[in-house]
Write an enzyme that holds these catalytic residues in place. Structure first.
Site, PDB file in Angstrom:
ATOM      1  N   GLY A 107       4.058  -7.293  -0.747  1.00 31.92           N
ATOM      2  CA  GLY A 107       3.584  -7.237   0.621  1.00 31.92           C
ATOM      3  C   GLY A 107       4.740  -7.016   1.574  1.00 31.92           C
ATOM      4  O   GLY A 107       5.668  -6.255   1.299  1.00 31.92           O
ATOM      5  N   TYR A 137      -1.567  -2.620   9.335  1.00 34.23           N
ATOM      6  CA  TYR A 137      -0.817  -2.707   8.073  1.00 34.23           C
ATOM      7  C   TYR A 137      -0.753  -4.149   7.586  1.00 34.23           C
ATOM      8  O   TYR A 137      -0.962  -4.428   6.401  1.00 34.23           O
ATOM      9  CB  TYR A 137       0.586  -2.155   8.289  1.00 34.23           C
ATOM     10  CG  TYR A 137       1.484  -2.259   7.082  1.00 34.23           C
ATOM     11  CD1 TYR A 137       1.353  -1.363   6.019  1.00 34.23           C
ATOM     12  CD2 TYR A 137       2.468  -3.236   6.998  1.00 34.23           C
ATOM     13  CE1 TYR A 137       2.180  -1.452   4.904  1.00 34.23           C
ATOM     14  CE2 TYR A 137       3.302  -3.330   5.897  1.00 34.23           C
ATOM     15  CZ  TYR A 137       3.157  -2.435   4.852  1.00 34.23           C
ATOM     16  OH  TYR A 137       3.978  -2.530   3.756  1.00 34.23           O
ATOM     17  N   ASN A 166      12.702  -7.100   5.632  1.00 32.22           N
ATOM     18  CA  ASN A 166      13.034  -5.695   5.883  1.00 32.22           C
ATOM     19  C   ASN A 166      14.002  -5.196   4.813  1.00 32.22           C
ATOM     20  O   ASN A 166      15.093  -5.747   4.650  1.00 32.22           O
ATOM     21  CB  ASN A 166      13.697  -5.550   7.258  1.00 32.22           C
ATOM     22  CG  ASN A 166      12.787  -5.988   8.379  1.00 32.22           C
ATOM     23  OD1 ASN A 166      11.780  -5.366   8.662  1.00 32.22           O
ATOM     24  ND2 ASN A 166      13.135  -7.096   9.017  1.00 32.22           N
TER      25      ASN A 166
END
Length: 364
Positions: A107, A137, A166
């Site tokens: 995810g 999203y 990230n």
């Protein structure tokens, strides 16, 4: 996992999937299966069923997804929720029907609320509203994670969900419209450097490798300057300028993709759902993957600028959205399982900048 088990890595050519594929190979897993999007459309249920019928993988890594940065998430909201829901539905569904032993679902930390307490523990999920700019999203990813959790609870499956922070690294997406912040900054500063030095040949080489909205190295110089200007790389009366969206104040955490892959394989080899599920009401058994460290966008800009040799002006456009102001993962669960990251942001930027040059041959 057995070294001779058949492992399907969905999305094996992307940033996430390619790093996991390479890590599995390095650790001696011999029967890896991958398909490009041209060979297998995961949005098509008939194609996915046919693939599972023919290949019958024993383990599945679901790294395939439609991804992008804040600009792409704002422009293509329907695509982001529709396509990701379809991919997850089909791959997880066929994994269940074919008795896959273990599945790893990837995810994103954008699943957490915009105003989640920092650093974000796994239990922050669904405690308050999401960040609007990437809400479609995030909802798709939450649905995939909850699908895994629900199959585990109802049918006794072993479907793990991990939420990387990230990511950046080899095979990253450098498309100026769809890329995330760090690879976008690397490309923008290279292009700004070429523009500042009057190096038209390198500008054209870069655009030949990665055209932007149909503008390539063969386009007219006016078209090239026009598309660069659209994405904030421009000549001004006072010299070349690179524009950065937002104020530069948001804090972000970044993880080298090969570190992420090592964490994922570590979890596939050593952690099961039953290790994480405790209590009467079982939820939030997913695992954050990150560094637990953060840097402001302005600080990141300075690091990349110095590494790439860009010497001209930077302008932060505070009229553009910042997104969530802070997104730091709590990685105490991951650390308790015995895994820690290795690559710090300064070293990672050096590596990615070198990879971009070697893969693009844009600068001589």
């Amino acid at each position: 996992m057995e070294k001779d088990a058949k492992i399907y890595v969905a999305g094996h050519r992307g940033l996430v999937g390619s790093a996991i594929w390479n890590n599995l190979q390095a650790k001696g897993y011999r029967r890896l299966v991958g398909r490009t999007s041209a060979e297998l459309d995961l949005r098509n249920p008939e194609e996915v069923k046919r693939f599972f019928d023919e290949e019958r993988p024993e383990y599945v890594v679901l790294a395939a997804a439609k991804v992008g940065g804040i600009l792409a998430n704002s422009r293509y909201r329907a695509d982001f929720i529709f396509e990701n829901l379809a991919i997850q539905q089909h791959v997880i569904g066929e994994s269940f029907r074919h008795g896959v032993k273990k599945l790893l679902f990837l995810g994103s930390t954008c699943i957490y609320p915009r105003d989640a307490r920092q650093p974000m523990k796994e239990d922050e999920l669904l405690t308050s509203p999401l960040e609007y700019t990437n809400e479609p999203y995030a909802i798709a990813k939450i649905a995939g994670m909850k699908m895994c959790e629900s199959f585990n609870l109802q049918y006794g499956c072993n479907y793990m969900a991990v939420m990387p922070t990230n990511l950046y690294g080899p095979n990253d997406n450098f498309d100026l419209e769809r890329s995330h912040v760090l690879p976008a900054l690397i490309r923008k500063f290279y292009l700004g450097r070429f523009l500042d030095e009057g190096d038209e040949a390198s500008l054209r080489n870069d655009l030949n490798r990665r055209p932007v909205e149909g503008v390539s190295g063969g386009s007219s110089i006016e078209e090239i300057y026009g598309i660069l200007d659209k994405y904030g790389i421009r000549r001004t009366a006072s010299g070349v300028e690179v524009e950065i969206w937002g104020s530069g104040r948001p804090l972000r955490e970044f993880l080298w993709s090969e570190d992420m892959a090592d964490a994922c394989v570590y979890i596939m080899e050593r952690v099961d759902f039953t290790d994480l599920a405790h209590g009467h009401e079982i939820r939030n058994c997913h695992i954050n993957i990150g560094t637990g460290r953060e840097i402001s966008i302005a600080q990141l800009v300075e690091l990349i600028k110095r590494e790439l040799g860009y010497k001209s002006r930077i302008r932060f456009n505070a009229d553009k959205p910042d997104g969530t102001m802070r997104k730091l993962t709590d990685v105490s669960k991951l650390h308790a399982l015995g895994w820690h990251h290795q690559v710090e942001i300064e070293e990672g930027i050096k590596r990615l900048a070198a990879w971009y040059l070697s893969s693009s041959a844009v600068y001589r």
